[in-house]
Motif scaffolding. Structure first.
Motif, PDB file in Angstrom:
ATOM      1  N   ASP A 177      43.303  40.165  45.608  1.00 44.76           N
ATOM      2  CA  ASP A 177      42.822  40.603  44.299  1.00 44.76           C
ATOM      3  C   ASP A 177      42.416  39.380  43.478  1.00 44.76           C
ATOM      4  O   ASP A 177      43.196  38.866  42.680  1.00 44.76           O
ATOM      5  CB  ASP A 177      43.930  41.403  43.604  1.00 44.76           C
ATOM      6  CG  ASP A 177      43.434  42.101  42.355  1.00 44.76           C
ATOM      7  OD1 ASP A 177      42.232  42.023  42.078  1.00 44.76           O
ATOM      8  OD2 ASP A 177      44.264  42.722  41.662  1.00 44.76           O
ATOM      9  N   GLU A 178      41.197  38.953  43.662  1.00 46.38           N
ATOM     10  CA  GLU A 178      40.733  37.699  43.075  1.00 46.38           C
ATOM     11  C   GLU A 178      40.701  37.750  41.554  1.00 46.38           C
ATOM     12  O   GLU A 178      40.931  36.747  40.883  1.00 46.38           O
ATOM     13  CB  GLU A 178      39.338  37.371  43.615  1.00 46.38           C
ATOM     14  CG  GLU A 178      38.841  35.997  43.251  1.00 46.38           C
ATOM     15  CD  GLU A 178      37.572  35.624  44.019  1.00 46.38           C
ATOM     16  OE1 GLU A 178      37.073  34.509  43.807  1.00 46.38           O
ATOM     17  OE2 GLU A 178      37.088  36.453  44.821  1.00 46.38           O
ATOM     18  N   ARG A 179      40.458  38.926  40.980  1.00 47.92           N
ATOM     19  CA  ARG A 179      40.306  39.035  39.526  1.00 47.92           C
ATOM     20  C   ARG A 179      41.428  39.834  38.864  1.00 47.92           C
ATOM     21  O   ARG A 179      41.366  40.116  37.676  1.00 47.92           O
ATOM     22  CB  ARG A 179      38.952  39.668  39.198  1.00 47.92           C
ATOM     23  CG  ARG A 179      37.783  38.778  39.603  1.00 47.92           C
ATOM     24  CD  ARG A 179      36.458  39.491  39.501  1.00 47.92           C
ATOM     25  NE  ARG A 179      35.356  38.595  39.817  1.00 47.92           N
ATOM     26  CZ  ARG A 179      34.966  38.284  41.040  1.00 47.92           C
ATOM     27  NH1 ARG A 179      35.582  38.799  42.072  1.00 47.92           N
ATOM     28  NH2 ARG A 179      33.962  37.464  41.244  1.00 47.92           N
ATOM     29  N   GLY A 180      42.439  40.217  39.621  1.00 49.15           N
ATOM     30  CA  GLY A 180      43.568  40.917  39.033  1.00 49.15           C
ATOM     31  C   GLY A 180      43.297  42.354  38.651  1.00 49.15           C
ATOM     32  O   GLY A 180      44.068  42.958  37.907  1.00 49.15           O
ATOM     33  N   GLU A 181      42.224  42.935  39.163  1.00 50.32           N
ATOM     34  CA  GLU A 181      41.826  44.302  38.804  1.00 50.32           C
ATOM     35  C   GLU A 181      42.162  45.305  39.897  1.00 50.32           C
ATOM     36  O   GLU A 181      42.577  46.439  39.626  1.00 50.32           O
ATOM     37  CB  GLU A 181      40.322  44.327  38.511  1.00 50.32           C
ATOM     38  CG  GLU A 181      39.783  45.666  38.063  1.00 50.32           C
ATOM     39  CD  GLU A 181      38.275  45.630  37.846  1.00 50.32           C
ATOM     40  OE1 GLU A 181      37.769  46.540  37.185  1.00 50.32           O
ATOM     41  OE2 GLU A 181      37.609  44.695  38.331  1.00 50.32           O
ATOM     42  N   LEU A 182      41.999  44.904  41.144  1.00 49.85           N
ATOM     43  CA  LEU A 182      42.180  45.811  42.270  1.00 49.85           C
ATOM     44  C   LEU A 182      43.612  46.311  42.373  1.00 49.85           C
ATOM     45  O   LEU A 182      43.860  47.455  42.764  1.00 49.85           O
ATOM     46  CB  LEU A 182      41.760  45.099  43.561  1.00 49.85           C
ATOM     47  CG  LEU A 182      41.830  45.869  44.874  1.00 49.85           C
ATOM     48  CD1 LEU A 182      41.016  47.160  44.806  1.00 49.85           C
ATOM     49  CD2 LEU A 182      41.342  44.987  46.020  1.00 49.85           C
ATOM     50  N   SER A 183      44.574  45.473  42.021  1.00 49.75           N
ATOM     51  CA  SER A 183      45.983  45.834  42.180  1.00 49.75           C
ATOM     52  C   SER A 183      46.553  46.555  40.964  1.00 49.75           C
ATOM     53  O   SER A 183      47.759  46.769  40.874  1.00 49.75           O
ATOM     54  CB  SER A 183      46.815  44.573  42.452  1.00 49.75           C
ATOM     55  OG  SER A 183      46.652  43.622  41.424  1.00 49.75           O
ATOM     56  N   ALA A 184      45.693  46.961  40.015  1.00 46.81           N
ATOM     57  CA  ALA A 184      46.148  47.663  38.815  1.00 46.81           C
ATOM     58  C   ALA A 184      46.274  49.158  39.100  1.00 46.81           C
ATOM     59  O   ALA A 184      45.514  49.981  38.605  1.00 46.81           O
ATOM     60  CB  ALA A 184      45.185  47.422  37.663  1.00 46.81           C
ATOM     61  N   GLY A 185      47.250  49.513  39.923  1.00 43.07           N
ATOM     62  CA  GLY A 185      47.451  50.911  40.284  1.00 43.07           C
ATOM     63  C   GLY A 185      48.235  51.014  41.573  1.00 43.07           C
ATOM     64  O   GLY A 185      48.630  50.005  42.169  1.00 43.07           O
ATOM     65  N   GLU A 186      48.449  52.227  42.038  1.00 48.97           N
ATOM     66  CA  GLU A 186      49.259  52.472  43.228  1.00 48.97           C
ATOM     67  C   GLU A 186      48.488  52.103  44.487  1.00 48.97           C
ATOM     68  O   GLU A 186      47.406  52.636  44.759  1.00 48.97           O
ATOM     69  CB  GLU A 186      49.670  53.951  43.280  1.00 48.97           C
ATOM     70  CG  GLU A 186      50.442  54.342  44.514  1.00 48.97           C
ATOM     71  CD  GLU A 186      51.710  53.517  44.692  1.00 48.97           C
ATOM     72  OE1 GLU A 186      51.964  53.090  45.835  1.00 48.97           O
ATOM     73  OE2 GLU A 186      52.429  53.306  43.689  1.00 48.97           O
ATOM     74  N   LEU A 187      49.052  51.186  45.270  1.00 46.58           N
ATOM     75  CA  LEU A 187      48.415  50.720  46.498  1.00 46.58           C
ATOM     76  C   LEU A 187      49.184  51.146  47.743  1.00 46.58           C
ATOM     77  O   LEU A 187      48.717  50.913  48.860  1.00 46.58           O
ATOM     78  CB  LEU A 187      48.310  49.191  46.490  1.00 46.58           C
ATOM     79  CG  LEU A 187      47.409  48.580  45.422  1.00 46.58           C
ATOM     80  CD1 LEU A 187      47.658  47.090  45.314  1.00 46.58           C
ATOM     81  CD2 LEU A 187      45.943  48.845  45.726  1.00 46.58           C
ATOM     82  N   GLY A 188      50.355  51.723  47.559  1.00 44.52           N
ATOM     83  CA  GLY A 188      51.179  52.104  48.702  1.00 44.52           C
ATOM     84  C   GLY A 188      52.285  51.108  48.943  1.00 44.52           C
ATOM     85  O   GLY A 188      52.156  49.910  48.668  1.00 44.52           O
TER      86      GLY A 188
END
Length: 278
Positions: A177-188
Motif C-alpha cells: 500500500d504505497e499511498r496508505g489508501e488500499l489498506s483502509a478497510g477489511e482485507l481479510g
C-alpha cells in the motif's frame, strides 16, 4: 473519517450522507464541490446545493489547516508524502495536493503554497468484487490487472478481492500500500500490509520476509512492471490496478486476466491473456 477538516467544512458535511461521499474538492477562494454517489455538486452550510452562490468558499488558510491536521500536526513527519503530491489521512483518505512546488532539478524540495486539495474518501463495499471473483478466480488463483481512468473504484474492488481471497482460499496475502489508501478497510485475516513503501522495495522485502502467495498493489506505473514480473517468476500471483483505458496500452502483458471497468465499480469486460496476445 475526515477528522482533519476545519470546523466550517466539517459542520456542512454533517448534512451529507457520507456513505455517498467519494470525493471532496477543496480549492482556495472557490466553491466547495463534492462527488456524491458519482455526481458532482456544490456544498453549502446545509449540505448539498445546486446554487453556486450558496456554496462554501474555503480559504487558503483552511487548506493549510487541513494539511496540518491530516499530518497529525507534524508536517515534517509526512514531508516525503507531500513532496509526491499527496497525503494520507488517518482513515485512509487520500489528499491530493496542488499548489506551488519548490524544485531543484527534477527533485521536489517542498510545497510552498497550497491552492487545491482533492480528498478521496475510501469506502468498504463488501461483495462489490463478486463478479470479478466469479469470472476470474472460480477455478483458482491467477494474476489480474484492473484498468480504468481514475475514480472508477479500482482500489475499492482490489480491497474486496483481497477479502474474498483471504476468506475463501486462505492464501497469505501481502498488500503493498504505497499511498496508505488500499489498506483502509477489511482485507481479510490472512493479509499483511506494507504501507508507504515504493513497490520495488515492498515487493523485494515482502517476498523475502513475509512469504506471500499473492501480492496486491495499486496504481502500477511503467517502472513497476519489472517488480511484478519478478514476483511472478518467484511463483507468486499479483493483483494490481492501473490508470489506463485500453488493454492495448498496458506496457507489459504479464497478467492472466485484464478487467476493464466502464463505470464506477462496473465491469465492462474481462479479457484473458490468450486474447491479449492473439
Amino acid at each position: 473519517m475526515l477528522e482533519f477538516l476545519p470546523p466550517r467544512l466539517s459542520a456542512a458535511l454533517r448534512h451529507v450522507n457520507l456513505n455517498l461521499l467519494y470525493e471532496l474538492r477543496v480549492r482556495a477562494d472557490k466553491p466547495l464541490v463534492a462527488n456524491l454517489g458519482g455526481t458532482f455538486c456544490y456544498v453549502g452550510e446545509n449540505g448539498r446545493t445546486t446554487q453556486r452562490e450558496a456554496a462554501l468558499v474555503p480559504t487558503e488558510k483552511e487548506l493549510s489547516d487541513i494539511v496540518f491536521a491530516a499530518s497529525g500536526y507534524s508536517v515534517y513527519s509526512v514531508s516525503e508524502q507531500i513532496k509526491q503530491g499527496f497525503l494520507t489521512g488517518a482513515a485512509g483518505e487520500r489528499i491530493g495536493i496542488a499548489g506551488s512546488y519548490v524544485c531543484e532539478g527534477d527533485r521536489v524540495l517542498s510545497v510552498h503554497t497550497i491552492t487545491s486539495l482533492c480528498i478521496r474518501v475510501p469506502h468498504a463495499i463488501p461483495g462489490c468484487a463478486e463478479r470479478i471473483y466469479t469470472d476470474c478466480l472460480s477455478n483458482g488463483i491467477c494474476s489480474l490487472l484492473l484498468i480504468s481512468p481514475p475514480g472508477y473504484g479500482k482500489t475499492t474492488l482490489l480491497r474486496d478481492l483481497s477479502r474474498l481471497v483471504s476468506l475463501r482460499m486462505r492464501l497469505n496475502i501481502l498488500v503493498c500500500d504505497e499511498r496508505g489508501e488500499l489498506s483502509a478497510g477489511e482485507l481479510g485475516e490472512t493479509s499483511d500490509v506494507m504501507r508507504f513503501s515504493d513497490k520495488r522495495t515492498a515487493f523485494s522485502a515482502g517476498i523475502r520476509a513475509m512469504r506471500p502467495d499473492l501480492i496486491v498493489t495499486d496504481e502500477l506505473q511503467t517502472e513497476d512492471y519489472a517488480a511484478v514480473r519478478r514476483a511472478q517468476e518467484s511463483g507468486l500471483h499479483v493483483f494490481a490496478s492501473a490508470h489506463l483505458v485500453r488493454v492495448a496500452d498496458v506496457p507489459e502483458k504479464i497478467f492472466d486476466r485484464y478487467v476493464v471497468l466502464d463505470g464506477l465499480g462496473t465491469v465492462g469486460a474481462v479479457i484473458g491473456a490468450d486474447d491479449v496476445m492473439a
